[in-house]
Design a protein around this motif. Structure first.
Motif, PDB file in Angstrom:
ATOM      1  N   ASN A  55       0.841  -1.122  -0.046  1.00 20.54           N
ATOM      2  CA  ASN A  55      -0.172  -0.117   0.023  1.00 20.54           C
ATOM      3  C   ASN A  55       1.026   1.149  -0.118  1.00 20.54           C
ATOM      4  N   PRO A  56       0.566   2.392  -0.870  1.00 20.13           N
ATOM      5  CA  PRO A  56       1.443   3.675  -0.932  1.00 20.13           C
ATOM      6  C   PRO A  56       1.701   4.210   0.389  1.00 20.13           C
ATOM      7  N   THR A  57       0.845   4.227   1.161  1.00 20.64           N
ATOM      8  CA  THR A  57       0.936   4.896   2.765  1.00 20.64           C
ATOM      9  C   THR A  57       1.847   3.881   3.468  1.00 20.64           C
ATOM     10  N   VAL A  58       1.490   2.811   3.515  1.00 20.88           N
ATOM     11  CA  VAL A  58       2.434   1.938   4.376  1.00 20.88           C
ATOM     12  C   VAL A  58       3.914   2.032   3.742  1.00 20.88           C
ATOM     13  N   ARG A  59       4.177   2.124   2.712  1.00 17.36           N
ATOM     14  CA  ARG A  59       5.281   1.917   1.984  1.00 17.36           C
ATOM     15  C   ARG A  59       5.947   3.197   2.305  1.00 17.36           C
ATOM     16  N   SER A  60       5.514   4.252   2.196  1.00 16.75           N
ATOM     17  CA  SER A  60       5.905   5.525   2.884  1.00 16.75           C
ATOM     18  C   SER A  60       6.448   5.606   4.311  1.00 16.75           C
ATOM     19  N   LEU A  61       5.445   4.919   5.068  1.00 19.15           N
ATOM     20  CA  LEU A  61       6.091   4.943   6.494  1.00 19.15           C
ATOM     21  C   LEU A  61       7.267   3.745   6.411  1.00 19.15           C
ATOM     22  N   GLU A  62       7.371   2.757   5.686  1.00 21.44           N
ATOM     23  CA  GLU A  62       8.518   1.972   5.889  1.00 21.44           C
ATOM     24  C   GLU A  62       9.782   2.411   5.355  1.00 21.44           C
ATOM     25  N   ALA A  63       9.879   3.392   4.185  1.00 24.83           N
ATOM     26  CA  ALA A  63      10.858   4.201   3.765  1.00 24.83           C
ATOM     27  C   ALA A  63      11.335   5.110   4.775  1.00 24.83           C
ATOM     28  N   ARG A  64      10.217   5.929   5.378  1.00 27.66           N
ATOM     29  CA  ARG A  64      10.723   6.793   6.424  1.00 27.66           C
ATOM     30  C   ARG A  64      11.530   6.249   7.527  1.00 27.66           C
ATOM     31  N   LEU A  65      10.884   4.970   8.119  1.00 30.07           N
ATOM     32  CA  LEU A  65      11.587   4.262   9.246  1.00 30.07           C
ATOM     33  C   LEU A  65      13.036   3.791   8.939  1.00 30.07           C
ATOM     34  N   ALA A  66      13.093   3.187   7.740  1.00 32.17           N
ATOM     35  CA  ALA A  66      14.231   2.694   7.222  1.00 32.17           C
ATOM     36  C   ALA A  66      15.402   3.816   7.346  1.00 32.17           C
ATOM     37  N   ALA A  67      14.901   5.097   6.433  1.00 30.66           N
ATOM     38  CA  ALA A  67      15.823   6.105   6.584  1.00 30.66           C
ATOM     39  C   ALA A  67      16.404   6.813   8.029  1.00 30.66           C
ATOM     40  N   MET A  68      15.551   6.588   8.927  1.00 32.18           N
ATOM     41  CA  MET A  68      15.609   7.198  10.178  1.00 32.18           C
ATOM     42  C   MET A  68      16.747   6.319  11.003  1.00 32.18           C
ATOM     43  N   GLU A  69      16.309   4.863  10.807  1.00 32.52           N
ATOM     44  CA  GLU A  69      17.170   3.875  11.552  1.00 32.52           C
ATOM     45  C   GLU A  69      18.488   3.715  10.607  1.00 32.52           C
ATOM     46  N   GLY A  70      18.742   4.226   9.637  1.00 36.39           N
ATOM     47  CA  GLY A  70      19.722   4.034   8.854  1.00 36.39           C
ATOM     48  C   GLY A  70      20.131   2.475   8.387  1.00 36.39           C
ATOM     49  N   THR A  71      18.969   1.909   8.144  1.00 32.65           N
ATOM     50  CA  THR A  71      19.123   0.707   7.368  1.00 32.65           C
ATOM     51  C   THR A  71      18.543   0.516   6.140  1.00 32.65           C
ATOM     52  N   GLU A  72      18.673  -0.587   5.443  1.00 29.84           N
ATOM     53  CA  GLU A  72      18.243  -0.481   3.868  1.00 29.84           C
ATOM     54  C   GLU A  72      16.997  -0.615   3.719  1.00 29.84           C
ATOM     55  N   ALA A  73      16.056  -1.213   4.496  1.00 30.33           N
ATOM     56  CA  ALA A  73      14.808  -1.460   4.386  1.00 30.33           C
ATOM     57  C   ALA A  73      13.967  -1.410   5.807  1.00 30.33           C
ATOM     58  N   ALA A  74      12.477  -1.655   5.650  1.00 30.83           N
ATOM     59  CA  ALA A  74      11.842  -1.568   6.920  1.00 30.83           C
ATOM     60  C   ALA A  74      10.404  -2.200   6.393  1.00 30.83           C
ATOM     61  N   ILE A  75       9.860  -2.952   7.398  1.00 28.38           N
ATOM     62  CA  ILE A  75       8.540  -3.685   7.189  1.00 28.38           C
ATOM     63  C   ILE A  75       7.616  -3.139   8.129  1.00 28.38           C
ATOM     64  N   ALA A  76       6.526  -2.795   7.886  1.00 27.90           N
ATOM     65  CA  ALA A  76       5.576  -2.284   8.780  1.00 27.90           C
ATOM     66  C   ALA A  76       4.697  -3.426   9.513  1.00 27.90           C
ATOM     67  N   THR A  77       4.007  -3.338  10.578  1.00 30.33           N
ATOM     68  CA  THR A  77       3.066  -4.525  10.993  1.00 30.33           C
ATOM     69  C   THR A  77       2.044  -3.925  11.909  1.00 30.33           C
ATOM     70  N   ALA A  78       1.061  -4.989  12.306  1.00 27.08           N
ATOM     71  CA  ALA A  78      -0.111  -4.291  12.913  1.00 27.08           C
ATOM     72  C   ALA A  78       0.322  -3.873  14.617  1.00 27.08           C
TER      73      ALA A  78
END
Length: 413
Positions: free
Chosen positions: A73-96
Motif C-alpha cells: 500500500n502506498p501509505t504503508v510503503r511511505s512509512l516503511e521508507a521513512r523508518l528505514a531512513a531514520m534507523e539507517g537501514t536498507e529497508a523496513a517492514i510495518a506490522t499491525a
C-alpha cells in the motif's frame, strides 16, 4: 501529466545524502501523486484496478507493485521508507503492532530446534511469546541478565540463531552494550535484534552499533499521541524483503493504511517530543531521588543509574521519557499498597499501560505489563510490588511533580 511534471514529481522523492534524522522524519516518503500533495496521501483502498489482464499478471508476480493492500500500500510503503531512513537501514517492514513485529521476526527466521538468547528484563509479552508460544513449536529460549555479557556468552549454543535485547528495558531502564552483544552474536553466526522502542531512532540507532535488526512498537513514541497500534522491523533488504516480506503477506499481520498514515504524521514531531519529554523525565527523576518515600529511581540520565555512562553514549546523551521508581515497604504487600495509593491519588496523570504518549501515564508493572508472568519470572526481572512506571508527557513538569506528591506526601497518613 507532462513528462517534465512527472520528472519533477519523482525527483521530489530523491533526497540528498547526509540528512539528519529530524529531516528524514519529515521528508522521507514516496513521490507525491499527480496532484502534488505536500502532506503524504492516505490510500484507503484494499485493491488496485489493473489496466489489463497482462499487466495484472505481471504486477502480481512482482511484489513491489501495488495489487492488494495485504501485500503493499502506498501509505504503508511511505512509512516503511521513512523508518528505514531514520534507523539507517536498507529497508523496513510495518506490522499491525510491536508484538506482531516480533512474531514476524520469529516466523521468518526460526524453526523447530533453534535457540534464542533473550534478556530476562524485556517486556512481559515478549517473554511470553518466546517462552510459551514459540516453545510450543520447538524453539527454545534462554533468558539471561540484560547487563552481564558473560551470561550471554555462556548461553550460546550451536543452535543459537538470535540474540534479542531491549534497551533501555521496560520498566527498569536497564541498558545493554549493543556493540558488545553484536560481537557475541556474530561470533556465533547469529543475529542481534534490538527493540529500540524506548529510545526511537532520534536518540539511538542500533544498526550503527552492529545490530542486525531493529524492532519497534510504533504504538509508542512514533505515533506519540496514543492513537493507533503499529510495529516495524528495520534491517537489510535481504531479510526485510526476501525473508519477512513473504511471511507478512501470507500471514496477514500487516499495518492498516490509516494507522500507517497516523504514524507518518507522528514521526514528523518525534525529535521535538523526545527532546522535550526526556528533559521533563530527568527533572522528575531528580525530584523523586530526593523523596524519603522512594527507595530507588531507575532512569538512565541519572548518575546513580548502573549503566549511566553507556546509556549516554548510546542514546545521544538523553535518557528517554520513561522512568520507574520503587517505593519503600517492609513487605511486598505493604509496598504494593503504597504503590496503589500513589497511583490512585493522581488527578492529572493517566492510569494506563501504554507509554510514549504526550499525556503522562502511570502504571503498576507487577499487575499490568508483567502481571501474566509467574512470581519467579517477575523476581528474576526485578519487578517488585512497590515499583511504579511513569511515562512522562508534555504537561508542565511542575504539575506532574505535584500530582505525584499528592500520593507520596500522604503515604503514612
Amino acid at each position: 501529466m507532462s513528462q517534465n511534471e512527472e520528472a519533477r514529481r519523482l525527483a521530489r522523492a530523491q533526497l540528498p545524502a547526509g540528512l539528519r534524522p529530524e529531516t528524514l522524519a519529515v521528508r522521507t516518503a514516496l513521490a507525491p501523486s499527480q496532484h502534488g500533495e505536500n502532506s503524504e496521501a492516505l490510500f484507503l483502498t484494499s485493491a488496485y484496478v489493473q489496466p489489463d489482464a497482462a499487466t495484472s499478471a505481471q504486477r502480481f508476480s512482482q511484489s513491489e507493485d501495488f495489487t492488494y493492500s495485504r501485500t503493499s500500500n502506498p501509505t504503508v510503503r511511505s512509512l516503511e521508507a521513512r523508518l528505514a531512513a531514520m534507523e539507517g537501514t536498507e529497508a523496513a517492514i510495518a506490522t499491525a503492532s510491536g508484538m506482531s513485529a516480533i512474531l514476524l521476526l520469529c516466523m521468518g527466521l526460526l524453526k523447530a530446534g533453534d535457540h534464542v538468547v533473550c534478556s530476562r528484563s524485556v517486556f512481559g509479552s515478549t517473554i511470553n511469546l518466546f517462552a510459551k508460544e514459540f516453545g510450543k513449536f520447538g524453539v527454545e529460549t534462554s533468558f539471561v541478565s540484560q547487563t552481564d555479557l558473560q551470561e550471554w556468552r555462556n548461553a550460546i549454543r550451536p543452535s543459537t540463531r538470535l540474540l534479542f535485547a531491549e534497551t533501555p528495558t521496560n520498566p527498569l531502564t536497564e541498558v545493554c552494550d549493543i556493540q558488545a552483544l553484536a560481537d557475541i552474536a556474530h561470533a556465533a553466526d547469529a543475529l542481534l535484534v534490538v527493540d529500540n522502542t524506548y529510545s526511537s531512532p532520534v536518540l539511538q540507532q542500533p544498526a550503527k552499533m552492529g545490530a542486525d535488526l531493529i524492532m519497534h512498537s510504533a504504538t509508542k513514541y512514533m505515533d506519540g499521541q496514543g492513537r493507533v497500534m503499529a510495529g516495524a522491523l528495520c534491517g537489510p533488504s535481504k531479510l526485510i524483503k526476501d525473508v519477512f516480506g513473504p511471511v507478512v503477506r501470507t500471514a496477514g499481520m500487516v499495518l492498516s493504511p490509516f494507522n500507517a498514515w497516523v504514524v507518518l504524521k507522528g514521526l514528523e514531531t518525534l525529535g521535538l517530543r523526545m527532546k522535550a519529554q526526556s528533559e521533563q523525565a530527568l527533572a522528575v527523576a531528580r525530584w523523586l531521588e530526593t523523596r524519603p518515600e522512594v527507595a530507588r529511581v531507575y532512569y538512565p540520565s541519572l548518575p546513580s543509574h548502573p549503566q549511566h555512562e553507556l546509556a549516554m553514549r548510546q542514546q545521544s546523551g538523553q535518557g528517554g521519557a520513561v522512568l520507574s521508581f520503587e517505593l519503600k515497604g517492609d513487605t511486598p504487600e505493604a509496598a504494593r499498597a503504597a504503590a496503589f495509593h500513589v497511583i490512585d491519588s493522581t488527578r492529572v496523570l493517566s492510569i494506563a499501560t501504554n507509554l510514549g504518549d504526550t499525556k503522562s501515564i502511570v502504571t503498576h508493572p507487577a499487575t499490568t505489563s508483567h502481571g501474566r508472568l509467574s512470581e519467579e519470572q517477575r523476581q528474576a526481572a526485578g519487578i517488585g510490588q512497590g515499583l511504579i512506571r511513569l511515562s512522562v508527557g508534555l504537561e508542565h513538569v511542575d504539575d506532574i511533580i505535584d500530582d505525584l506528591l499528592r500520593g507520596l506526601s500522604t503515604l503514612n497518613h
